[in-house]
Design an enzyme around this catalytic site. Structure first.
Site, PDB file in Angstrom:
ATOM      1  N   HIS A  67      -7.050   2.504   0.444  1.00 14.97           N
ATOM      2  CA  HIS A  67      -7.190   4.522   1.596  1.00 14.97           C
ATOM      3  C   HIS A  67      -6.547   5.029   0.134  1.00 14.97           C
ATOM      4  O   HIS A  67      -7.138   5.862   0.704  1.00 14.97           O
ATOM      5  CB  HIS A  67      -6.264   3.929   2.521  1.00 14.97           C
ATOM      6  N   ASP A 113      -7.761  -3.902   3.100  1.00 15.42           N
ATOM      7  CA  ASP A 113      -7.238  -2.636   2.426  1.00 15.42           C
ATOM      8  C   ASP A 113      -6.950  -2.748   1.153  1.00 15.42           C
ATOM      9  O   ASP A 113      -5.732  -2.746   0.629  1.00 15.42           O
ATOM     10  CB  ASP A 113      -6.156  -1.933   3.272  1.00 15.42           C
ATOM     11  N   GLY A 198       3.702   7.663   0.012  1.00 20.25           N
ATOM     12  CA  GLY A 198       3.828   7.939  -1.125  1.00 20.25           C
ATOM     13  C   GLY A 198       3.964   5.856  -1.550  1.00 20.25           C
ATOM     14  O   GLY A 198       3.476   5.754  -3.527  1.00 20.25           O
ATOM     15  N   SER A 200       2.060   3.872  -0.666  1.00 14.66           N
ATOM     16  CA  SER A 200       0.601   2.803  -0.146  1.00 14.66           C
ATOM     17  C   SER A 200       0.140   2.201  -1.926  1.00 14.66           C
ATOM     18  O   SER A 200       0.789   2.862  -2.686  1.00 14.66           O
ATOM     19  CB  SER A 200       0.054   3.698   0.308  1.00 14.66           C
ATOM     20  N   GLY A 201      -0.765   1.776  -1.552  1.00 14.15           N
ATOM     21  CA  GLY A 201      -0.095   0.128  -2.622  1.00 14.15           C
ATOM     22  C   GLY A 201       0.144  -0.392  -3.630  1.00 14.15           C
ATOM     23  O   GLY A 201       0.280  -0.902  -4.701  1.00 14.15           O
TER      24      GLY A 201
END
Length: 249
Positions: A67, A113, A198, A200-201
């Protein structure tokens, strides 16, 4: 359900040429963590602005959330490695390829994801820049883990946090998590500690063996009653390895 997408901040989004979607994820209830303690951590930058975290798999491969790649163009993407600050220091390398899982679906569920980034040139490994090993087994419930990132430190703050933060969270019963949220994820939680906008990932790392077990995906609020949800690295291990082998040249 309100998905905690890890965009860095409203300010950063407005300043960026590409708009990143909105669920929220940043470290809440954590503390400053030196990059040398998590040398696999990188900041994914869009036009020089932090949008997501990522983990170093090798000198040319970064793992992140699918995402994070919505509404961005490859020409504007780069990563900063080896710095506790997303905006300065360390090494900045442009992204050559960005490959999301083919089964990834945008809202409302964010399944599959995960994404692989191939860098234009190799990172130079040192004390602050190191690869992380992928876990071979999904961790048991109760496993202590560490998640890190530059996300919000308070839900709704919408303020870019300049210095890397980390927080300890506990893995919840994997069977229960998968039953509630899907076979491809694991859940982690702690009282008043969580990821937020902030993050994410970014990496979820098991302790004390320091292996990558999860990639920050989504959640319902920041440090609220609901756990953070992470892509299960073990579930995606074969896809990650095959995708890297096909695209690394």
């Amino acid at each position: 359900m309100f998905f905690k997408f890890i965009v860095f901040s409203a300010i950063a989004i407005l300043a960026s040429a590409a708009r990143i979607p909105e669920p929220e994820e940043r470290i809440v209830g954590g503390h400053h963590i030196p990059i040398e303690y998590v040398p696999w951590q990188v900041s994914l930058l869009n036009n020089g602005l932090h949008i997501c975290g990522g983990s170093i798999h090798s000198d040319r491969v970064i793992l992140t959330a699918a995402h994070c790649l919505i509404y961005v163009t490859i020409e504007n993407l780069s990563v900063r490695a080896g710095s506790s600050h997303w905006s300065k220091g360390g090494q900045v390398v442009k992204v050559l390829k960005a490959i999301s899982h083919p089964k990834y679906i945008k809202y409302p569920a964010l399944p599959y994801d995960v994404a692989v980034l191939i860098l234009e040139s190799p990172l130079k490994f040192n004390a602050n820049v190191q690869k992380i090993v992928l876990a071979e087994e999904t961790p048991e419930g109760g496993t202590m883990s560490l998640v890190s990132g530059w996300g919000d430190t308070l839900e709704g703050a919408n303020f870019p946090w300049p210095i890397l933060q980390g927080v300890h969270v506990t893995i919840l019963d994997p069977t229960e998590c998968k039953r509630s949220h899907g076979e491809d994820v694991i859940c982690a939680d702690a009282v008043e500690r969580d990821v937020c906008n902030g993050d994410s990932g970014g990496p979820l790392v098991s302790l004390p063996d320091r292996k990558l077990i999860g990639i920050v995906s989504w959640g319902d609020g920041c440090a609220q009653k609901n756990p953070g949800v992470y892509a299960d690295v073990v579930y995606f291990r074969n896809w990650l390895n095959s995708t890297i082998n096909k695209n690394l040249n």
